[in-house]
Design a protein around this motif. Structure first.
Motif, PDB file in Angstrom:
ATOM      1  N   ALA A 117      -0.096 -13.115  -1.826  1.00 29.88           N
ATOM      2  CA  ALA A 117       0.499 -11.734  -1.889  1.00 29.88           C
ATOM      3  C   ALA A 117       1.781 -11.695  -2.052  1.00 29.88           C
ATOM      4  O   ALA A 117       2.374 -10.669  -2.557  1.00 29.88           O
ATOM      5  CB  ALA A 117      -0.075 -11.023  -0.529  1.00 29.88           C
ATOM      6  N   THR A 172      -5.259  -6.316   1.774  1.00 31.64           N
ATOM      7  CA  THR A 172      -4.059  -5.582   1.519  1.00 31.64           C
ATOM      8  C   THR A 172      -3.011  -6.334   2.322  1.00 31.64           C
ATOM      9  O   THR A 172      -3.174  -6.201   3.757  1.00 31.64           O
ATOM     10  CB  THR A 172      -4.295  -4.042   1.922  1.00 31.64           C
ATOM     11  N   PRO A 173      -1.927  -6.654   1.790  1.00 29.55           N
ATOM     12  CA  PRO A 173      -0.740  -7.347   2.659  1.00 29.55           C
ATOM     13  C   PRO A 173      -0.036  -6.368   3.803  1.00 29.55           C
ATOM     14  O   PRO A 173      -0.001  -4.875   3.279  1.00 29.55           O
ATOM     15  CB  PRO A 173       0.135  -7.728   1.687  1.00 29.55           C
ATOM     16  N   ARG A 174      -0.049  -6.713   4.942  1.00 31.26           N
ATOM     17  CA  ARG A 174       0.644  -5.791   6.066  1.00 31.26           C
ATOM     18  C   ARG A 174       1.464  -6.429   6.818  1.00 31.26           C
ATOM     19  O   ARG A 174       0.938  -7.577   7.691  1.00 31.26           O
ATOM     20  CB  ARG A 174      -0.595  -5.272   6.790  1.00 31.26           C
ATOM     21  N   ASP A 175       2.639  -6.373   6.936  1.00 31.30           N
ATOM     22  CA  ASP A 175       3.438  -6.867   7.894  1.00 31.30           C
ATOM     23  C   ASP A 175       3.592  -8.454   7.853  1.00 31.30           C
ATOM     24  O   ASP A 175       3.786  -9.030   8.946  1.00 31.30           O
ATOM     25  CB  ASP A 175       3.112  -6.248   9.407  1.00 31.30           C
ATOM     26  N   ASN A 190      -2.877 -10.984   8.276  1.00 28.04           N
ATOM     27  CA  ASN A 190      -1.591 -10.129   7.653  1.00 28.04           C
ATOM     28  C   ASN A 190      -2.462  -9.461   6.373  1.00 28.04           C
ATOM     29  O   ASN A 190      -1.907  -8.505   5.875  1.00 28.04           O
ATOM     30  CB  ASN A 190      -0.284 -10.765   7.438  1.00 28.04           C
ATOM     31  N   VAL A 191      -3.414  -9.994   5.866  1.00 31.29           N
ATOM     32  CA  VAL A 191      -4.077  -9.454   4.764  1.00 31.29           C
ATOM     33  C   VAL A 191      -5.542  -8.963   4.989  1.00 31.29           C
ATOM     34  O   VAL A 191      -6.166  -8.209   4.245  1.00 31.29           O
ATOM     35  CB  VAL A 191      -4.227 -10.236   3.559  1.00 31.29           C
ATOM     36  N   ILE A 236       4.370  -9.485  -4.531  1.00 32.69           N
ATOM     37  CA  ILE A 236       5.163  -8.531  -4.074  1.00 32.69           C
ATOM     38  C   ILE A 236       6.730  -8.729  -4.693  1.00 32.69           C
ATOM     39  O   ILE A 236       7.345  -7.600  -5.221  1.00 32.69           O
ATOM     40  CB  ILE A 236       5.317  -8.608  -2.297  1.00 32.69           C
ATOM     41  N   GLY A 268       3.744   1.117   2.255  1.00 31.48           N
ATOM     42  CA  GLY A 268       2.653   0.082   2.982  1.00 31.48           C
ATOM     43  C   GLY A 268       3.011  -0.694   3.664  1.00 31.48           C
ATOM     44  O   GLY A 268       2.290  -1.590   4.378  1.00 31.48           O
ATOM     45  N   HIS A 269       4.254  -1.034   3.921  1.00 33.48           N
ATOM     46  CA  HIS A 269       5.157  -2.100   4.600  1.00 33.48           C
ATOM     47  C   HIS A 269       4.391  -3.410   4.521  1.00 33.48           C
ATOM     48  O   HIS A 269       3.797  -3.998   5.525  1.00 33.48           O
ATOM     49  CB  HIS A 269       4.904  -1.590   6.318  1.00 33.48           C
ATOM     50  N   PRO A 270       4.177  -4.110   3.234  1.00 38.73           N
ATOM     51  CA  PRO A 270       3.459  -5.246   3.224  1.00 38.73           C
ATOM     52  C   PRO A 270       4.476  -6.535   3.916  1.00 38.73           C
ATOM     53  O   PRO A 270       3.655  -7.403   4.248  1.00 38.73           O
ATOM     54  CB  PRO A 270       3.465  -5.309   1.685  1.00 38.73           C
ATOM     55  N   VAL A 271       5.777  -6.378   3.918  1.00 42.97           N
ATOM     56  CA  VAL A 271       6.288  -7.446   4.643  1.00 42.97           C
ATOM     57  C   VAL A 271       7.136  -6.935   5.786  1.00 42.97           C
ATOM     58  O   VAL A 271       7.329  -5.740   5.859  1.00 42.97           O
ATOM     59  CB  VAL A 271       7.274  -7.896   3.793  1.00 42.97           C
TER      60      VAL A 271
END
Length: 355
Positions: free
Chosen positions: A139, A58-61, A289-290, A143, A89-92
């Motif tokens: 990812a 899961t992409p995160r930040d 980050n994933v 997005i 989810g704040h992926p970026v």
């Protein structure tokens, strides 16, 4: 008879102190049960750790930059940046950049992993860096596919730092690092099981020297295979050799230090640290980050992750970012040497006092 009794007493009083082994303290049945349970726990830990790390990336930040090209309304870049940072989810983790050149420089300096260039034509550009982690790049594509669909826009992808032709998904560095790690702890485990922990400081010094020599040779040969035999990382023989020597020595000497301090439990402990936890947290094609937060936090502080990140930094980013892996390797090497010398000195004193 008196002479024989006197000699027997002398033999008894001068017999050197012998440490008891597990076979002296426990029955074969108890030892077998402990071994089976220990292996079962390691096996279940291996399964749990790998599946937990990779079953749902899961992409995160993911750090990115937003660039608004000339011809767009003032403030549009900051507006898009704020909207991206509010995605569930704040992926970026988005920031603005003045222009495409600055964004590309930030990618190569490893401050960001991608950039989103907004164009007045309606066709934007997503700049990625597959060499920094192909899953993170994938990812980002997912997005921004959703983002642009919602805004009725389209985008094209440009890979700023692609992986080498013979480095599928950037996995070669991961497997090279794992090979170095496996060599380090296997040699340490073999020495510990077949020869035992050092009994004197001089013997400890010999063990350290043997591990250092092996690390230099295996580090060089691993780099030689990937740079010359397979042609995966052409042109990076020397820095990869030095990195490999560091990975092998740090892993091996830390395992030797464990052997000197906790005995035969060092082998399962080394497997737990370097295999059960270290391999999945290293990521491979997955950037930190994933990965789940726990693995992302520990990965850079275990030698498989340090080696993987070191290879990536050397091969694709001209050494940018290699400092942190070096710090990790130094920590393991210093701890390993300290444990070996400290525990050997302590055991030597105890043996001398009991003699």
């Amino acid at each position: 008879m008196r002479r024989e009794s006197k000699e027997a007493m002398t033999t008894t009083t001068t017999e050197p102190h012998r440490s008891t082994s597990p076979t002296d303290r426990y029955s074969p049945r108890q030892i077998m049960i402990a071994v089976v349970l220990g292996v079962l726990l390691l096996q279940l830990g291996f399964i749990t750790s790998y599946v937990a790390a990779f079953h749902q990336p899961t992409p995160r930040d993911i750090p990115i930059a937003v660039v608004a090209e000339i011809g767009l309304p003032d403030g549009i870049g900051q507006q898009v940046t704020d909207e991206l940072n509010l995605i569930d989810g704040h992926p970026v983790e988005a920031r603005t950049a003045a222009n495409t050149y600055d964004a590309r420089s930030l990618i190569r300096d490893r401050e960001i992993m991608g950039a989103y260039v907004i164009s007045p034509t309606g066709t934007d550009t997503l700049i990625t860096a597959n060499a920094a982690g192909s899953s993170a790049a994938t990812a980002l594509e997912g997005i921004f596919t959703k983002v642009d669909a919602a805004e009725h826009r389209t985008f094209v992808v440009r890979d700023e730092v692609p992986v080498a032709v013979h480095d599928n998904r950037g996995l070669s560095g991961f497997y090279l690092s794992l090979g170095w790690v496996v060599g380090g702890y296997l040699l340490a485990a073999a020495i510990g099981l077949l020869i035992g922990a050092p009994r004197t400081l001089r013997e400890a010094g010999r063990h350290i020297a043997i591990m250092a020599g092996y690390a230099a040779i295996s580090g060089f040969l691993g780099a030689l295979i990937t740079t010359h035999l397979l042609g995966t990382f052409t042109g990076h023989l020397l820095p990869l050799s030095l990195l490999g020597a560091g990975v092998v020595f740090a892993t091996g000497i830390f395992t030797m230090g464990l052997r000197a301090s906790v005995g035969i439990l060092a082998v399962p402990l080394a497997i737990l640290i370097f295999v059960v936890l270290g391999n999945p947290s290293a990521g491979g094609a997955f950037g930190s980050n994933v990965l789940p937060g726990f693995y992302a936090a520990i990965g850079r502080w275990i030698t498989p992750g340090a080696g993987t990140e070191g290879v990536r930094s050397i091969v694709y980013f001209q050494g940018t970012g290699v400092g942190q892996p070096i710090v990790t390797l130094v920590i393991y090497a210093v701890l390993g040497v300290a444990l070996m010398l400290g525990c050997t000195a302590r055991n030597t004193r105890q043996t001398a006092a009991a003699a």
